[in-house]
Design an enzyme around this catalytic site. Structure first.
Site, PDB file in Angstrom:
ATOM      1  N   ARG A 151       0.840  -1.195   0.000  1.00  0.00           N
ATOM      2  CA  ARG A 151       0.000   0.000   0.000  1.00  0.00           C
ATOM      3  C   ARG A 151       0.881   1.253   0.000  1.00  0.00           C
ATOM      4  O   ARG A 151       1.827   1.352   0.769  1.00  0.00           O
ATOM      5  CB  ARG A 151      -0.926   0.003   1.221  1.00  0.00           C
ATOM      6  CG  ARG A 151      -1.829  -1.220   1.237  1.00  0.00           C
ATOM      7  CD  ARG A 151      -2.788  -1.259   2.386  1.00  0.00           C
ATOM      8  NE  ARG A 151      -3.585  -2.476   2.346  1.00  0.00           N
ATOM      9  CZ  ARG A 151      -4.554  -2.781   3.200  1.00  0.00           C
ATOM     10  NH1 ARG A 151      -4.850  -1.942   4.179  1.00  0.00           N
ATOM     11  NH2 ARG A 151      -5.227  -3.917   3.071  1.00  0.00           N
ATOM     12  N   GLU A 161      -7.507   0.037  14.459  1.00  0.00           N
ATOM     13  CA  GLU A 161      -8.013  -1.042  13.620  1.00  0.00           C
ATOM     14  C   GLU A 161      -6.942  -2.112  13.381  1.00  0.00           C
ATOM     15  O   GLU A 161      -5.806  -1.807  13.037  1.00  0.00           O
ATOM     16  CB  GLU A 161      -8.467  -0.503  12.265  1.00  0.00           C
ATOM     17  CG  GLU A 161      -8.999  -1.591  11.330  1.00  0.00           C
ATOM     18  CD  GLU A 161      -9.243  -1.093   9.923  1.00  0.00           C
ATOM     19  OE1 GLU A 161      -9.296  -1.932   9.002  1.00  0.00           O
ATOM     20  OE2 GLU A 161      -9.351   0.144   9.719  1.00  0.00           O
ATOM     21  N   ARG A 175       0.312  -5.246  12.517  1.00  0.00           N
ATOM     22  CA  ARG A 175      -0.473  -4.633  13.600  1.00  0.00           C
ATOM     23  C   ARG A 175      -0.742  -5.625  14.722  1.00  0.00           C
ATOM     24  O   ARG A 175      -0.865  -5.221  15.894  1.00  0.00           O
ATOM     25  CB  ARG A 175      -1.763  -4.049  13.043  1.00  0.00           C
ATOM     26  CG  ARG A 175      -1.516  -2.825  12.181  1.00  0.00           C
ATOM     27  CD  ARG A 175      -2.734  -1.963  11.995  1.00  0.00           C
ATOM     28  NE  ARG A 175      -2.421  -0.770  11.221  1.00  0.00           N
ATOM     29  CZ  ARG A 175      -3.252   0.258  11.055  1.00  0.00           C
ATOM     30  NH1 ARG A 175      -4.451   0.221  11.597  1.00  0.00           N
ATOM     31  NH2 ARG A 175      -2.889   1.298  10.340  1.00  0.00           N
ATOM     32  N   SER A 207     -10.804  -6.220   9.659  1.00  0.00           N
ATOM     33  CA  SER A 207     -12.133  -5.797   9.221  1.00  0.00           C
ATOM     34  C   SER A 207     -12.769  -6.934   8.445  1.00  0.00           C
ATOM     35  O   SER A 207     -12.077  -7.849   7.981  1.00  0.00           O
ATOM     36  CB  SER A 207     -12.060  -4.534   8.355  1.00  0.00           C
ATOM     37  OG  SER A 207     -11.400  -4.807   7.136  1.00  0.00           O
ATOM     38  N   ARG A 266       1.597   1.764  10.308  1.00  0.00           N
ATOM     39  CA  ARG A 266       1.160   2.148   8.954  1.00  0.00           C
ATOM     40  C   ARG A 266       2.372   2.017   8.030  1.00  0.00           C
ATOM     41  O   ARG A 266       3.242   2.886   7.983  1.00  0.00           O
ATOM     42  CB  ARG A 266       0.628   3.578   8.951  1.00  0.00           C
ATOM     43  CG  ARG A 266      -0.131   3.951   7.677  1.00  0.00           C
ATOM     44  CD  ARG A 266      -0.560   5.410   7.716  1.00  0.00           C
ATOM     45  NE  ARG A 266      -1.465   5.688   8.814  1.00  0.00           N
ATOM     46  CZ  ARG A 266      -2.787   5.574   8.742  1.00  0.00           C
ATOM     47  NH1 ARG A 266      -3.344   5.169   7.616  1.00  0.00           N
ATOM     48  NH2 ARG A 266      -3.551   5.847   9.788  1.00  0.00           N
TER      49      ARG A 266
END
Length: 444
Positions: free
Chosen positions: A281, A368, A408, A371, A296
């Site tokens: 990403r 987060e 994470r 998901s 991140r």
């Protein structure tokens, strides 16, 4: 080829039937439902009327083409029986028709292309009970576990970067030296921790009947477009222009495209896959955010659940995915909460999305970590994935959910289970995957 799979196209380019882009019947009969979904997302409402107009132009162009072709075929049957002037008149009309048919065919192709271009921009229809609003308007469904009171334990918690250095587990300095900002090395127990988390996730997925998959991380444009990642998320995607390939940001993309242009058997649904892959990403728009550590980053590994199911079962399947994610995080003994994402914060393909956010002691807030999204028929229409039952063929529903995004998960584990000397307690469920270790010890 597996017996439950049947190809319906050669997989090159888009499916011939453009109705697969968006349900034209729904759009014609209930355009206000589509407008309201766009409105709740904060997306263009005017786009709905533009697609309606484009679809009408498309239908009109098809009708004109078919009328001219019908006349052309009729003349071709009359000419052999005609004589003299009549035959000459028919031949002259045939020449006129040939030009008209060619022009009508070009107009039809142009109308179809415009319809496709516009309809691809419409996002999936939001479920009725999704919370309204934007990024900060989520609804907390539950909180699980109690954050530790480090003050009562007599020490201040270290963040994962410091813990990673003490344990010899994370090296962000050399990651930046070799690859740039937002890259890292996992070393020693850090590397072992990743393998342990991945293996525990795969074992759990296997216990629920998922087929493990290691998919390609480079995909063609159609796979990205078909899953909805070249719309609002396009700036966050890495593209190899020379090869016209994309690096995936999640194995959801190659898993969704796995059955593209196929008709599945209804009695095989749901088809569930657990994909392990690296994820890439660009983190566009995140300048200055989470610059410390591995929260991140531009690359991380992930185990992703994916399901092709009957559309009538999609909401129930979505709840199952959430339950499996919660089960995994319960095993990690990390406090977390579950949120129902607001309509304005949904990705283009999601009709509804639940997030699990883990507590990070050094930030004093939830972040987060996984998901799960119900994409209903949105991706299946774009990728031409259907199933056949006694009533005919229909599009499947697709759902995705992350069991573990490794970077994470490591952050949450280290910070929540740290001890005063910089060592880290290993949750009981994870210990067998770390050779029985009950604790990660600081380097001497």
């Amino acid at each position: 080829m597996d017996p439950h799979r049947k190809p319906v196209a050669d997989g090159v380019g888009w499916p011939v039937t453009l109705d697969a882009v968006i349900d034209p019947k729904l759009l014609r009969e209930n355009p206000e439902r589509v407008r309201e979904s766009q409105r709740r997302r904060g997306a263009s409402v005017e786009l709905v009327d533009q697609v309606l107009a484009a679809e009408e132009r498309r239908r009109s162009a098809i009708a004109s083409y078919e009328q001219l072709r019908s006349e052309q075929k009729g003349l071709s049957k009359q000419i052999p029986r005609a004589q003299g002037d009549e035959k000459q008149q028919l031949l002259a009309r045939t020449r006129e028709l040939a030009a008209q048919v060619k022009a009508a065919e070009a107009a039809m192709a142009e109308a179809e292309q415009e319809y496709q271009r516009l309809s691809l921009q419409i996002d999936n229809l939001v479920e009725d009970d999704v919370p309204p609003g934007g990024e900060d308007d989520y609804v907390v469904l539950e909180e699980v576990g109690q954050p530790r009171d480090f003050a009562a334990e007599g020490f201040a918690p270290r963040d994962h970067v410091d813990l990673g250095r003490i344990l010899g587990a994370i090296d962000v300095e050399r990651g930046a030296k070799v690859s740039g900002a937002r890259f890292y090395y996992l070393t020693g127990v850090g590397a072992l921790l990743e393998l342990a988390l991945v293996n525990m996730a795969v074992d759990q997925a296997l216990s629920y009947g998922f087929t493990p998959v290691i998919p390609p991380s480079l995909v063609k444009p159609r796979a990205m477009e078909g899953t909805g990642f070249l719309g609002q998320a396009a700036d966050d995607v890495y593209r190899l222009e020379r090869d016209d390939l994309y690096l995936v940001g999640t194995s959801e993309v190659p898993l969704a495209a796995y059955h593209s242009d196929e008709i599945l058997r209804a009695d095989q649904l749901p088809l569930r896959y657990a994909g392990f892959s690296p994820c890439f990403r660009r983190e566009a728009g995140s300048y200055g955010k989470d610059t410390r550590g591995i929260i991140r980053v531009h690359w991380f590994d992930k185990v992703e659940m994916f399901s092709f199911c009957h559309p009538d079962e999609a909401r129930e399947e979505h709840r199952r995915f959430l339950a499996w994610e919660k089960e995994f995080w319960d095993k990690l003994e990390v406090p977390y909460r579950v949120i129902d994402t607001a309509a304005g914060d949904l990705g283009a393909s999601a009709a509804r999305k639940f997030d699990i956010e883990a507590w990070l002691p050094t930030q004093g807030r939830y972040r987060e970590v996984t998901s799960t999204s119900n994409c209903t028929e949105f991706q299946a229409r774009r990728l031409a994935i259907r199933f056949r039952d006694d009533t005919g063929t229909r599009y499947v529903a697709t759902l995705n959910g992350t069991l573990v995004a490794v970077a994470r998960a490591i952050v949450a584990l280290l910070e929540n289970h740290q001890e005063a000397d910089g060592g880290v307690r290993v949750p009981k469920a994870l210990q067998p995957y770390l050779g029985g270790r009950a604790r990660l010890e600081p380097l001497a």
